[in-house]
Write a protein that holds these residues in place. Sequence first.
Motif, PDB file in Angstrom:
ATOM      1  N   ALA A 263      33.640 -27.255  -6.175  1.00 52.24           N
ATOM      2  CA  ALA A 263      33.210 -26.952  -7.660  1.00 52.24           C
ATOM      3  C   ALA A 263      32.090 -25.464  -7.569  1.00 52.24           C
ATOM      4  O   ALA A 263      32.294 -24.833  -8.479  1.00 52.24           O
ATOM      5  N   SER A 264      31.336 -25.463  -6.530  1.00 56.21           N
ATOM      6  CA  SER A 264      30.468 -24.474  -6.473  1.00 56.21           C
ATOM      7  C   SER A 264      31.230 -23.091  -6.151  1.00 56.21           C
ATOM      8  O   SER A 264      31.024 -22.200  -6.608  1.00 56.21           O
ATOM      9  N   GLU A 265      32.254 -23.293  -5.470  1.00 58.53           N
ATOM     10  CA  GLU A 265      33.170 -22.161  -5.160  1.00 58.53           C
ATOM     11  C   GLU A 265      34.112 -21.634  -6.550  1.00 58.53           C
ATOM     12  O   GLU A 265      34.328 -20.589  -6.668  1.00 58.53           O
ATOM     13  N   LEU A 266      34.671 -22.632  -7.241  1.00 55.69           N
ATOM     14  CA  LEU A 266      35.119 -22.414  -8.455  1.00 55.69           C
ATOM     15  C   LEU A 266      34.170 -21.557  -9.442  1.00 55.69           C
ATOM     16  O   LEU A 266      34.518 -20.712 -10.095  1.00 55.69           O
ATOM     17  N   ARG A 267      33.033 -22.172  -9.606  1.00 57.44           N
ATOM     18  CA  ARG A 267      31.704 -21.697 -10.225  1.00 57.44           C
ATOM     19  C   ARG A 267      31.554 -20.019 -10.005  1.00 57.44           C
ATOM     20  O   ARG A 267      31.621 -19.161 -10.739  1.00 57.44           O
ATOM     21  N   GLU A 268      31.575 -19.797  -8.561  1.00 53.79           N
ATOM     22  CA  GLU A 268      31.404 -18.439  -8.069  1.00 53.79           C
ATOM     23  C   GLU A 268      32.666 -17.602  -8.370  1.00 53.79           C
ATOM     24  O   GLU A 268      32.299 -16.407  -8.760  1.00 53.79           O
ATOM     25  N   ALA A 269      33.713 -18.259  -8.467  1.00 54.88           N
ATOM     26  CA  ALA A 269      35.270 -17.466  -8.763  1.00 54.88           C
ATOM     27  C   ALA A 269      35.105 -16.959 -10.049  1.00 54.88           C
ATOM     28  O   ALA A 269      35.570 -15.821 -10.238  1.00 54.88           O
ATOM     29  N   ILE A 270      34.510 -17.832 -11.079  1.00 61.16           N
ATOM     30  CA  ILE A 270      34.608 -17.560 -12.405  1.00 61.16           C
ATOM     31  C   ILE A 270      33.592 -16.677 -12.814  1.00 61.16           C
ATOM     32  O   ILE A 270      33.776 -15.725 -13.590  1.00 61.16           O
ATOM     33  N   GLY A 274      33.305 -10.027 -11.566  1.00 62.31           N
ATOM     34  CA  GLY A 274      34.907 -10.045 -11.609  1.00 62.31           C
ATOM     35  C   GLY A 274      35.339 -11.687 -11.399  1.00 62.31           C
ATOM     36  O   GLY A 274      34.636 -12.493 -10.991  1.00 62.31           O
ATOM     37  N   THR A 275      36.640 -11.781 -11.575  1.00 61.63           N
ATOM     38  CA  THR A 275      37.335 -12.986 -11.274  1.00 61.63           C
ATOM     39  C   THR A 275      37.951 -13.336 -10.114  1.00 61.63           C
ATOM     40  O   THR A 275      38.879 -12.185  -9.650  1.00 61.63           O
ATOM     41  N   GLU A 277      40.734 -14.682  -8.802  1.00 61.67           N
ATOM     42  CA  GLU A 277      42.051 -15.498  -9.211  1.00 61.67           C
ATOM     43  C   GLU A 277      42.754 -16.297  -8.055  1.00 61.67           C
ATOM     44  O   GLU A 277      43.020 -17.292  -8.045  1.00 61.67           O
ATOM     45  N   ALA A 278      42.623 -15.639  -6.876  1.00 62.42           N
ATOM     46  CA  ALA A 278      43.035 -16.233  -5.685  1.00 62.42           C
ATOM     47  C   ALA A 278      42.380 -17.518  -5.049  1.00 62.42           C
ATOM     48  O   ALA A 278      43.109 -18.454  -4.748  1.00 62.42           O
ATOM     49  N   CYS A 279      41.063 -17.422  -5.476  1.00 60.69           N
ATOM     50  CA  CYS A 279      40.342 -18.530  -5.017  1.00 60.69           C
ATOM     51  C   CYS A 279      40.596 -19.814  -5.981  1.00 60.69           C
ATOM     52  O   CYS A 279      40.662 -20.873  -5.616  1.00 60.69           O
ATOM     53  N   LEU A 280      40.738 -19.281  -7.256  1.00 58.60           N
ATOM     54  CA  LEU A 280      41.031 -20.315  -8.375  1.00 58.60           C
ATOM     55  C   LEU A 280      42.513 -21.191  -8.142  1.00 58.60           C
ATOM     56  O   LEU A 280      42.510 -22.424  -8.031  1.00 58.60           O
ATOM     57  N   ILE A 281      43.346 -20.299  -7.643  1.00 54.43           N
ATOM     58  CA  ILE A 281      44.727 -20.926  -7.333  1.00 54.43           C
ATOM     59  C   ILE A 281      44.600 -21.472  -6.162  1.00 54.43           C
ATOM     60  O   ILE A 281      45.296 -22.734  -6.062  1.00 54.43           O
ATOM     61  N   GLU A 282      43.999 -21.141  -5.162  1.00 55.16           N
ATOM     62  CA  GLU A 282      43.972 -21.825  -3.691  1.00 55.16           C
ATOM     63  C   GLU A 282      43.304 -23.033  -3.853  1.00 55.16           C
ATOM     64  O   GLU A 282      43.953 -24.092  -3.169  1.00 55.16           O
TER      65      GLU A 282
END
Length: 490
Positions: A263-270, A274-275, A277-282
Amino acid sequence: MSYPGYPPAGGSYPPAGQYQQAPGGYPPQPGAYPPQGGYFPPQPGAFPPGAGYPPQAGGYPAQAGGYPPQAGGYPSQAGGYPAQAGGYPAQAGGYPAAPGGGFPPQAGGYPAAQPGTYPNMPPAGQCGMPQGYPGAPAPGQQPMPAFPGAPNPSMPGYGGGVPTGPTPPAAPKGYRGTIKDFPGADPLRDVEVLRKAMKGFGTDENAIIELLGSRSNKQRVPLKAAYKTTYGKDLVSDLKSELRGNFEDLVLAMLKTPTHFDASELREAISGAGTDEACLIEILSSRSNAEIQEITKIYKAEYGKSLEDAISGDTSGHFRRLLVSLSQGNRDERATVDISMAKQDAQKLYAAGEKKVGTDESQFNAILCARSKPHLRQVFHEYQQMCGKDIEKSICGEMSGNVESGMVAVVKCIKNTPAYFAERLHKSMQGAGTKDRTLIRIMVSRSEVDMLDIRQEYLRLYGKSLYTAISGDTSGDYKKLLLKLCGGSD
């Protein structure tokens, strides 16, 4: 200091082979528990002669029906105690030899176990406690005297011996992680080590590395509560004040539960610059339905906004639709594969891409995000057979931008998850600079899932071990802890 739920400290039970019948010991009593192989025969209401306790003066007199006390001990019984010096001398008209060297049944001799005597004891080494433990004897048993160090016949496996230290738990069958539960780990002892490592002048980073690098996630996470309970301070705050850089980020990542970390990694990715995107998909393409649903709950609770809303506000077009579909955590997870259905889906993908002018991304989205992973692997196989082209190449030829990279990543993760992560790790360390956030996330999140498989795929794809790659691309304490998670070289 012991901790609830942890194995007993070594030496809890007396070592095997310590209990032997003392010469001149108490004779057997009526209704007593008959001696079993490898066990000490307890006497009702009597203190059993354990190691170090000589027979007491004023013992019980012989009872009616029992054997009168003789000089010396009993002769050898089948499976019982070895013969003692000064055993029974030959008696005129003595007992005839019985099979196995024991006494034959005599009138008035040992009666069968009666209600209220000791129940049959479980085999040596069995771990279950009798009903009513601790503090009270099981139904039908006699209470034990509270002598210090006195052996307890109600304990299972008594006399059979126990290990002198805690036994490491067996890893689950097929376990492919590199980090396992540390046997006998105690949060209260562990936080003492961490406190000592941070107290005073300087920090003992090696102590932190050795401790955290040898504990599983479920053993690391409770350290935060144990630290606050013991010292009244916040472990994360103390670590932040003592550590720096990537090493600090790695240590703090290891103290989060997997779903909190995601959850914290998705928050940071968004929300970061910048976004990513690779983290979100991963994350969204590699986690199970249950994990994704837990991540969405934590995201809403921690950040006051649903994950879907956060994704929708930061992405657009077909890429946004792909992420929103994956974030539902609603993929079919059945293991069975219907070949005819797989052929139909392969035809749909072909019709939505290669066969027409333009691309129907919605059809790709519907199939890639809803079908089970075993089913999709069969679909990819059928697609290859049908049009002689790999599904990834078709996507690359039909799409572009984030939706292309997103769809390709989903396909790669479904086809071979360890190979997908091996490629992600390689890209994080390739070229100038290291994408440390990606490196940390994958090493932490996969260390208890499939790191052994990722190492094998890395060696196959790139001709060198992941251990060697990390060693050459990182340094210092950061490198040491990453290598602990890697688990070894191939």
